[in-house]
Motif scaffolding. Structure first.
Motif, PDB file in Angstrom:
ATOM      1  N   LEU A  10      -2.887  10.190  -4.892  1.00 12.39           N
ATOM      2  CA  LEU A  10      -1.962  10.907  -4.020  1.00 12.39           C
ATOM      3  C   LEU A  10      -0.547  10.359  -4.089  1.00 12.39           C
ATOM      4  N   LEU A  70      -0.857  15.863  -4.503  1.00 17.34           N
ATOM      5  CA  LEU A  70      -1.722  15.321  -5.551  1.00 17.34           C
ATOM      6  C   LEU A  70      -0.884  14.638  -6.622  1.00 17.34           C
ATOM      7  N   ASP A  76       1.390  20.204  -5.584  1.00 17.22           N
ATOM      8  CA  ASP A  76       0.205  20.649  -4.839  1.00 17.22           C
ATOM      9  C   ASP A  76       0.127  19.904  -3.507  1.00 17.22           C
ATOM     10  N   VAL A  78      -1.346  18.782  -0.173  1.00 11.36           N
ATOM     11  CA  VAL A  78      -2.709  18.577   0.323  1.00 11.36           C
ATOM     12  C   VAL A  78      -2.756  18.677   1.840  1.00 11.36           C
ATOM     13  N   LEU A  97      -5.702  18.236   6.664  1.00 14.13           N
ATOM     14  CA  LEU A  97      -5.714  18.579   5.239  1.00 14.13           C
ATOM     15  C   LEU A  97      -6.136  20.021   5.017  1.00 14.13           C
ATOM     16  N   ARG A  98      -5.687  20.571   3.904  1.00 10.93           N
ATOM     17  CA  ARG A  98      -6.132  21.912   3.508  1.00 10.93           C
ATOM     18  C   ARG A  98      -7.654  21.911   3.374  1.00 10.93           C
ATOM     19  N   ASP A 100      -9.658  23.394   1.370  1.00 12.27           N
ATOM     20  CA  ASP A 100     -10.179  23.289   0.007  1.00 12.27           C
ATOM     21  C   ASP A 100     -10.084  21.862  -0.532  1.00 12.27           C
ATOM     22  N   LYS A 101      -9.461  20.958   0.224  1.00 16.33           N
ATOM     23  CA  LYS A 101      -9.360  19.552  -0.177  1.00 16.33           C
ATOM     24  C   LYS A 101     -10.307  18.658   0.624  1.00 16.33           C
ATOM     25  N   TRP A 102     -11.029  19.227   1.586  1.00 20.56           N
ATOM     26  CA  TRP A 102     -11.977  18.449   2.391  1.00 20.56           C
ATOM     27  C   TRP A 102     -13.106  17.921   1.509  1.00 20.56           C
ATOM     28  N   SER A 104     -13.190  15.313  -0.328  1.00 19.12           N
ATOM     29  CA  SER A 104     -12.754  14.627  -1.551  1.00 19.12           C
ATOM     30  C   SER A 104     -12.346  13.181  -1.315  1.00 19.12           C
ATOM     31  N   TYR A 106      -9.829  12.248   0.561  1.00 15.03           N
ATOM     32  CA  TYR A 106      -8.386  12.121   0.758  1.00 15.03           C
ATOM     33  C   TYR A 106      -8.040  11.556   2.136  1.00 15.03           C
TER      34      TYR A 106
END
Length: 187
Positions: A10, A70, A76, A78, A97-98, A100-102, A104, A106
């Protein structure tokens, strides 16, 4: 003002009004607020108020929340994560967080970077986090980081609202009673 912080995956940029549109897309997403729908942002102005409020952290301690990108795709966005200084007494760890990034890792990566930064710059100030009791994924992140629950109950001003979930306060150490009281009474 601080520069970017980099982790393995990140880029963490100090959160500013320049990122308001990107942050609003996160703060306005119904999925992000599944555990507390009434907190979803309806306008970018609400997001700007959060950014303006948290700017104090950067001004006071040269640390605060980040806009998260990212490393492999720097455009991108996040989400938002990092620390906010509350009443100049305590740090509040946070992340949004977005969806679609859960899953991972982050949130953990952002939190670890925030904890490392605060330990370098302000190790004597307690670090806390507030999580709704219907959000176990965040419990796991905080507990993995070594935080422990220090209080659980109703968020101030929500006592008569059954749709509002209880909140749990986590801390990295035992909190003095006045600081705990400040956090309990924070809307």
């Amino acid at each position: 003002m601080a520069t970017a912080t980099r982790t393995d995956r990140l880029i963490l940029m100090p959160l500013t009004s320049d990122q308001a549109d990107e942050a609003f897309r996160v703060y306005s997403d119904d999925r992000v607020w599944g555990h507390r729908p009434q907190a979803r942002h309806e306008t970018v102005r609400e997001t700007l108020k959060v950014i303006e409020r948290t700017a104090h952290s950067w001004e006071a301690k040269n640390l605060g929340p980040w806009g998260v990108y990212l490393r492999d795709h720097p455009s991108d966005f996040v989400g938002v994560g990092g620390l906010e200084l509350v009443d100049d007494k305590v740090w509040d760890l946070k992340y949004r967080l977005r969806p679609d990034k859960w899953g991972s890792g982050y949130a953990t990566e952002i939190s670890e970077a925030a904890l490392a930064a605060v330990k370098r710059t302000d190790p004597d100030t307690p670090i806390t986090a507030r999580v709704t009791t219907n959000h176990p994924a965040s419990f796991r992140v905080l507990e993995k980081l070594g935080f422990r629950a220090v209080w659980e109950g109703r968020r101030v001003g929500t006592e008569d609202n059954p749709a509002e979930p209880d909140v749990r306060i986590y801390a990295d150490r035992e909190l003095p009673p006045d600081i705990l009281e400040t956090l309990i009474n924070r809307p």
